[in-house]
Design a protein around this motif. Sequence first.
Motif, PDB file in Angstrom:
ATOM      1  N   VAL A   4      -6.931 -10.422 -27.966  1.00 19.50           N
ATOM      2  CA  VAL A   4      -6.697  -9.954 -26.597  1.00 19.50           C
ATOM      3  C   VAL A   4      -7.943  -9.224 -26.106  1.00 19.50           C
ATOM      4  O   VAL A   4      -8.458  -8.337 -26.781  1.00 19.50           O
ATOM      5  N   LEU A   5      -8.406  -9.605 -24.930  1.00 18.25           N
ATOM      6  CA  LEU A   5      -9.510  -8.911 -24.272  1.00 18.25           C
ATOM      7  C   LEU A   5      -8.931  -7.998 -23.202  1.00 18.25           C
ATOM      8  O   LEU A   5      -8.194  -8.454 -22.328  1.00 18.25           O
ATOM      9  N   VAL A   6      -9.241  -6.711 -23.291  1.00 20.67           N
ATOM     10  CA  VAL A   6      -8.818  -5.731 -22.298  1.00 20.67           C
ATOM     11  C   VAL A   6     -10.051  -5.326 -21.494  1.00 20.67           C
ATOM     12  O   VAL A   6     -11.031  -4.848 -22.065  1.00 20.67           O
ATOM     13  N   GLU A  13      -7.225   4.091 -20.263  1.00 22.17           N
ATOM     14  CA  GLU A  13      -6.412   2.869 -20.245  1.00 22.17           C
ATOM     15  C   GLU A  13      -6.794   1.950 -21.401  1.00 22.17           C
ATOM     16  O   GLU A  13      -5.914   1.377 -22.060  1.00 22.17           O
ATOM     17  N   ILE A  14      -8.081   1.798 -21.655  1.00 22.90           N
ATOM     18  CA  ILE A  14      -8.519   0.966 -22.782  1.00 22.90           C
ATOM     19  C   ILE A  14      -7.948   1.513 -24.080  1.00 22.90           C
ATOM     20  O   ILE A  14      -7.428   0.770 -24.918  1.00 22.90           O
ATOM     21  N   PHE A  15      -8.022   2.821 -24.270  1.00 22.67           N
ATOM     22  CA  PHE A  15      -7.502   3.443 -25.486  1.00 22.67           C
ATOM     23  C   PHE A  15      -6.014   3.140 -25.664  1.00 22.67           C
ATOM     24  O   PHE A  15      -5.577   2.742 -26.744  1.00 22.67           O
ATOM     25  N   HIS A  16      -5.233   3.318 -24.603  1.00 23.00           N
ATOM     26  CA  HIS A  16      -3.782   3.107 -24.701  1.00 23.00           C
ATOM     27  C   HIS A  16      -3.435   1.645 -24.964  1.00 23.00           C
ATOM     28  O   HIS A  16      -2.584   1.351 -25.815  1.00 23.00           O
ATOM     29  N   PHE A  17      -4.070   0.734 -24.242  1.00 21.88           N
ATOM     30  CA  PHE A  17      -3.806  -0.688 -24.478  1.00 21.88           C
ATOM     31  C   PHE A  17      -4.209  -1.087 -25.894  1.00 21.88           C
ATOM     32  O   PHE A  17      -3.470  -1.788 -26.593  1.00 21.88           O
ATOM     33  N   LYS A  18      -5.394  -0.636 -26.331  1.00 19.15           N
ATOM     34  CA  LYS A  18      -5.873  -0.999 -27.664  1.00 19.15           C
ATOM     35  C   LYS A  18      -4.938  -0.448 -28.739  1.00 19.15           C
ATOM     36  O   LYS A  18      -4.573  -1.157 -29.684  1.00 19.15           O
ATOM     37  N   ASP A  19      -4.545   0.801 -28.599  1.00 18.08           N
ATOM     38  CA  ASP A  19      -3.649   1.431 -29.564  1.00 18.08           C
ATOM     39  C   ASP A  19      -2.324   0.657 -29.663  1.00 18.08           C
ATOM     40  O   ASP A  19      -1.856   0.335 -30.759  1.00 18.08           O
ATOM     41  N   LEU A  20      -1.735   0.353 -28.529  1.00 20.72           N
ATOM     42  CA  LEU A  20      -0.456  -0.364 -28.506  1.00 20.72           C
ATOM     43  C   LEU A  20      -0.592  -1.767 -29.085  1.00 20.72           C
ATOM     44  O   LEU A  20       0.189  -2.173 -29.962  1.00 20.72           O
ATOM     45  N   LEU A  21      -1.565  -2.516 -28.614  1.00 21.12           N
ATOM     46  CA  LEU A  21      -1.705  -3.900 -29.040  1.00 21.12           C
ATOM     47  C   LEU A  21      -2.061  -4.021 -30.520  1.00 21.12           C
ATOM     48  O   LEU A  21      -1.531  -4.894 -31.217  1.00 21.12           O
ATOM     49  N   GLU A  22      -2.936  -3.154 -31.008  1.00 21.12           N
ATOM     50  CA  GLU A  22      -3.275  -3.191 -32.435  1.00 21.12           C
ATOM     51  C   GLU A  22      -2.066  -2.835 -33.299  1.00 21.12           C
ATOM     52  O   GLU A  22      -1.882  -3.414 -34.371  1.00 21.12           O
ATOM     53  N   SER A  23      -1.235  -1.912 -32.833  1.00 23.42           N
ATOM     54  CA  SER A  23      -0.038  -1.556 -33.602  1.00 23.42           C
ATOM     55  C   SER A  23       0.943  -2.728 -33.675  1.00 23.42           C
ATOM     56  O   SER A  23       1.773  -2.786 -34.583  1.00 23.42           O
ATOM     57  N   LEU A  24       0.831  -3.661 -32.740  1.00 20.00           N
ATOM     58  CA  LEU A  24       1.682  -4.855 -32.733  1.00 20.00           C
ATOM     59  C   LEU A  24       1.031  -6.036 -33.457  1.00 20.00           C
ATOM     60  O   LEU A  24       1.589  -7.133 -33.485  1.00 20.00           O
ATOM     61  N   GLY A  25      -0.155  -5.806 -34.022  1.00 22.79           N
ATOM     62  CA  GLY A  25      -0.808  -6.825 -34.833  1.00 22.79           C
ATOM     63  C   GLY A  25      -1.820  -7.704 -34.129  1.00 22.79           C
ATOM     64  O   GLY A  25      -2.284  -8.694 -34.700  1.00 22.79           O
ATOM     65  N   TYR A  26      -2.203  -7.367 -32.906  1.00 18.64           N
ATOM     66  CA  TYR A  26      -3.190  -8.146 -32.184  1.00 18.64           C
ATOM     67  C   TYR A  26      -4.597  -7.656 -32.488  1.00 18.64           C
ATOM     68  O   TYR A  26      -4.813  -6.474 -32.728  1.00 18.64           O
ATOM     69  N   LYS A  27      -5.559  -8.578 -32.442  1.00 24.34           N
ATOM     70  CA  LYS A  27      -6.965  -8.189 -32.509  1.00 24.34           C
ATOM     71  C   LYS A  27      -7.387  -7.896 -31.072  1.00 24.34           C
ATOM     72  O   LYS A  27      -7.204  -8.735 -30.187  1.00 24.34           O
ATOM     73  N   VAL A  28      -7.957  -6.722 -30.833  1.00 26.22           N
ATOM     74  CA  VAL A  28      -8.295  -6.303 -29.468  1.00 26.22           C
ATOM     75  C   VAL A  28      -9.802  -6.134 -29.330  1.00 26.22           C
ATOM     76  O   VAL A  28     -10.448  -5.482 -30.150  1.00 26.22           O
ATOM     77  N   ILE A  29     -10.351  -6.754 -28.286  1.00 24.50           N
ATOM     78  CA  ILE A  29     -11.736  -6.544 -27.900  1.00 24.50           C
ATOM     79  C   ILE A  29     -11.709  -5.964 -26.494  1.00 24.50           C
ATOM     80  O   ILE A  29     -10.751  -6.188 -25.747  1.00 24.50           O
ATOM     81  N   THR A  30     -12.725  -5.215 -26.131  1.00 28.42           N
ATOM     82  CA  THR A  30     -12.690  -4.526 -24.842  1.00 28.42           C
ATOM     83  C   THR A  30     -13.999  -4.684 -24.077  1.00 28.42           C
ATOM     84  O   THR A  30     -15.051  -4.966 -24.661  1.00 28.42           O
TER      85      THR A  30
END
Length: 72
Positions: A4-6, A13-30
Amino acid sequence: MTKVLVVDDSPTEIFHFKDLLESLGYKVITAENGRDGVAMATAEQPDVVLMDIVMPDMNGFQATRQICRGAT
């Protein structure tokens, strides 16, 4: 793993999205702006892009159009 690219100019906002998505098992790039978002989307080929609309220089609509065209 789903990538997921945020793209958002707000570090909070980046911090919150990254924190949530990573906790759900997604790889997050920003990216912190539209131009960097286009470059990251081109380079990383994410499965999903979460794009802020109101950003300076290149807004989310402009960045999304460029991503859809495959341009940098």
